[in-house]
Design a protein around this motif. Structure first.
Motif, PDB file in Angstrom:
ATOM      1  N   HIS A 126     -26.832   3.607  -6.407  1.00 54.92           N
ATOM      2  CA  HIS A 126     -27.405   2.902  -7.561  1.00 54.92           C
ATOM      3  C   HIS A 126     -27.026   1.431  -7.563  1.00 54.92           C
ATOM      4  CE1 HIS A 126     -29.501   5.919  -9.885  1.00 54.92           C
ATOM      5  NE2 HIS A 126     -28.543   6.793  -9.585  1.00 54.92           N
ATOM      6  N   GLY A 127     -25.807   1.113  -7.187  1.00 55.63           N
ATOM      7  CA  GLY A 127     -25.372  -0.282  -7.136  1.00 55.63           C
ATOM      8  C   GLY A 127     -26.117  -1.080  -6.082  1.00 55.63           C
ATOM      9  N   VAL A 128     -26.290  -0.506  -4.896  1.00 53.62           N
ATOM     10  CA  VAL A 128     -27.016  -1.188  -3.829  1.00 53.62           C
ATOM     11  C   VAL A 128     -28.480  -1.368  -4.214  1.00 53.62           C
ATOM     12  CG1 VAL A 128     -27.829  -0.938  -1.443  1.00 53.62           C
ATOM     13  CG2 VAL A 128     -25.447  -0.469  -2.008  1.00 53.62           C
ATOM     14  N   HIS A 129     -29.069  -0.335  -4.821  1.00 52.93           N
ATOM     15  CA  HIS A 129     -30.474  -0.433  -5.242  1.00 52.93           C
ATOM     16  C   HIS A 129     -30.652  -1.519  -6.305  1.00 52.93           C
ATOM     17  CE1 HIS A 129     -34.555   0.738  -6.088  1.00 52.93           C
ATOM     18  NE2 HIS A 129     -34.255   0.898  -7.365  1.00 52.93           N
TER      19      HIS A 129
ATOM     20  N   TYR B 102     -30.521  -4.892  -4.652  1.00 61.25           N
ATOM     21  CA  TYR B 102     -31.736  -5.145  -3.891  1.00 61.25           C
ATOM     22  C   TYR B 102     -32.886  -5.546  -4.817  1.00 61.25           C
ATOM     23  CZ  TYR B 102     -35.922  -4.223  -1.176  1.00 61.25           C
ATOM     24  OH  TYR B 102     -37.134  -4.340  -0.569  1.00 61.25           O
ATOM     25  N   ILE B 103     -33.056  -4.845  -5.921  1.00 60.62           N
ATOM     26  CA  ILE B 103     -34.124  -5.158  -6.878  1.00 60.62           C
ATOM     27  C   ILE B 103     -33.921  -6.554  -7.459  1.00 60.62           C
ATOM     28  CG2 ILE B 103     -35.086  -4.542  -9.140  1.00 60.62           C
ATOM     29  CD1 ILE B 103     -36.051  -2.771  -6.878  1.00 60.62           C
ATOM     30  N   LYS B 104     -32.695  -6.903  -7.789  1.00 60.41           N
ATOM     31  CA  LYS B 104     -32.419  -8.230  -8.355  1.00 60.41           C
ATOM     32  C   LYS B 104     -32.751  -9.333  -7.354  1.00 60.41           C
ATOM     33  CE  LYS B 104     -28.798 -10.802 -10.690  1.00 60.41           C
ATOM     34  NZ  LYS B 104     -27.403 -10.814 -11.115  1.00 60.41           N
ATOM     35  N   GLN B 105     -32.416  -9.140  -6.096  1.00 61.25           N
ATOM     36  CA  GLN B 105     -32.729 -10.142  -5.081  1.00 61.25           C
ATOM     37  C   GLN B 105     -34.221 -10.223  -4.829  1.00 61.25           C
ATOM     38  OE1 GLN B 105     -30.482  -9.033  -1.635  1.00 61.25           O
ATOM     39  NE2 GLN B 105     -28.617 -10.030  -2.355  1.00 61.25           N
TER      40      GLN B 105
END
Length: 140
Positions: free
Chosen positions: A20-23, A26-29
């Motif tokens: 969840h943290g990596v996702h 990624y969405i924020k970037q």
């Protein structure tokens, strides 16, 4: 046995939190780099074409994933161009701004044209009053 089961649950919870943290990162970037295109249209008595042009830009935004902003400068239309634009504005998937041309709007348009020459600006100026300019609109 309970210790082993508890260890498995803790490992599973840590893996879920990591995914969840990596996702989220990624969405924020991805949203920060999301492209946007600004179309500046100049119209005058284009009631037969203007709805289709805006709908073509909406289709382009939908299919390509690009945010599209449309600013329409209308120069003294005697037909229903403005009424059609205001009706379509509520139903299309683009940000649509309609401006009636006066002296202040002409100054604003010149300022926009000056900014389109910058490399980082993604504005596309299309003057529909002249012939052949509509061919630069995607899906038109």
């Amino acid at each position: 046995m309970v210790a082993h089961l508890l260890g498995i649950l803790i490992t599973y919870a840590a893996a879920v939190a990591l995914v969840h943290g990596v996702h989220a990162r990624y969405i924020k970037q991805w949203q920060g780099r999301r492209r946007a295109v600004h179309y500046v249209l100049v119209t005058s008595n284009h009631e037969r074409q203007v709805e289709w042009i805006v709908r073509a830009l909406s289709l382009y935004a939908l299919l390509s994933g690009v945010r599209v902003k449309v600013t329409v400068f209308d120069e003294q239309s005697n037909d229903r161009t403005l009424a059609i634009l205001q009706r379509v504005a509520a139903h299309v998937g683009v940000e649509l701004i309609v401006i009636e041309m006066d002296e202040q709007a002409k100054y604003q348009l010149k300022h926009m044209l000056r900014n389109t020459r910058k490399k980082d600006d993604r504005s596309i100026y299309i003057d529909l009053r002249g012939g052949g300019e509509a061919a630069r609109i995607p899906y038109w």
